[in-house]
Design a protein around this motif. Structure first.
Motif, short mmCIF file in Angstrom:
data_model
loop_
_atom_site.label_atom_id
_atom_site.label_comp_id
_atom_site.label_asym_id
_atom_site.label_seq_id
_atom_site.Cartn_x
_atom_site.Cartn_y
_atom_site.Cartn_z
N UNK A 103 0.85 -1.19 0.00
CA UNK A 103 0.00 0.00 0.00
C UNK A 103 0.89 1.24 0.00
N UNK A 104 0.36 2.32 -0.52
CA UNK A 104 1.05 3.61 -0.48
C UNK A 104 0.21 4.51 0.40
N UNK A 105 0.80 4.95 1.52
CA UNK A 105 0.09 5.76 2.51
C UNK A 105 0.77 7.10 2.72
N UNK A 106 -0.04 8.09 3.09
CA UNK A 106 0.46 9.38 3.55
C UNK A 106 -0.34 9.73 4.79
N UNK A 107 0.34 9.89 5.91
CA UNK A 107 -0.32 10.18 7.19
C UNK A 107 -1.41 9.15 7.50
N UNK A 108 -1.11 7.89 7.24
CA UNK A 108 -2.02 6.76 7.49
C UNK A 108 -3.29 6.82 6.65
N UNK A 109 -3.24 7.54 5.55
CA UNK A 109 -4.36 7.58 4.61
C UNK A 109 -3.91 6.98 3.28
N UNK A 110 -4.78 6.24 2.66
CA UNK A 110 -4.49 5.52 1.43
C UNK A 110 -4.33 6.46 0.25
N UNK A 111 -3.20 6.35 -0.44
CA UNK A 111 -2.96 7.10 -1.67
C UNK A 111 -2.99 6.20 -2.89
#
Length: 128
Positions: A103-111
């Motif tokens: 998975x690719x995450x930024x601040x624990x949100x899915x990108x």
């Protein structure tokens, strides 16, 4: 080259409480090999359900697709990276962890997510 250059942004998600039959139907209708399992709160982790999870549970262990929920067989927490990670480091992580998807995450949100096929596609573009 970085993960963001090859990652898939159009990610299909599913509730962890969905029945396995629903997950299989979604995989079939979208012609994909994995689904991201939604988190239940901001501090929760995403999961991942793949063909491998399904094969292991349904075929090898005689699981019932109408009784099992997605959360019964998904990998959670799913391994994740940031979009700015180099493809080299991403590939090394996949090899070390024996996984084909991250998975690719930024601040624990899915990108998005990145697959071994995405990385190999970039490598093959450089071969004549």
């Amino acid at each position: 080259m970085q993960v963001k250059d090859v990652m898939i942004k159009d990610v299909v998600t599913i509730s962890p409480f969905a029945k396995l039959r629903e997950a299989l139907s979604l995989l079939k209708s979208k012609n994909i090999k994995s689904l991201v399992v939604e988190k239940q709160s901001d501090s929760d982790a995403y999961g991942l359900i793949t063909y491998t999870n399904v094969l292991k549970t349904v075929i090898a262990e005689d699981g019932d697709i109408d009784l099992l929920n997605v959360y019964d067989i998904c990998a959670k927490p799913a391994l994740a990276v940031g979009a700015s990670l180099s493809l080299k480091q991403c590939a090394a992580m996949m090899v070390q962890q024996h996984v084909k998807r991250l998975l690719v995450l930024k601040d624990n949100e899915l990108e998005g997510f990145v697959t071994m096929d995405d990385i190999m596609g970039e490598l093959l573009k450089k071969v004549d």
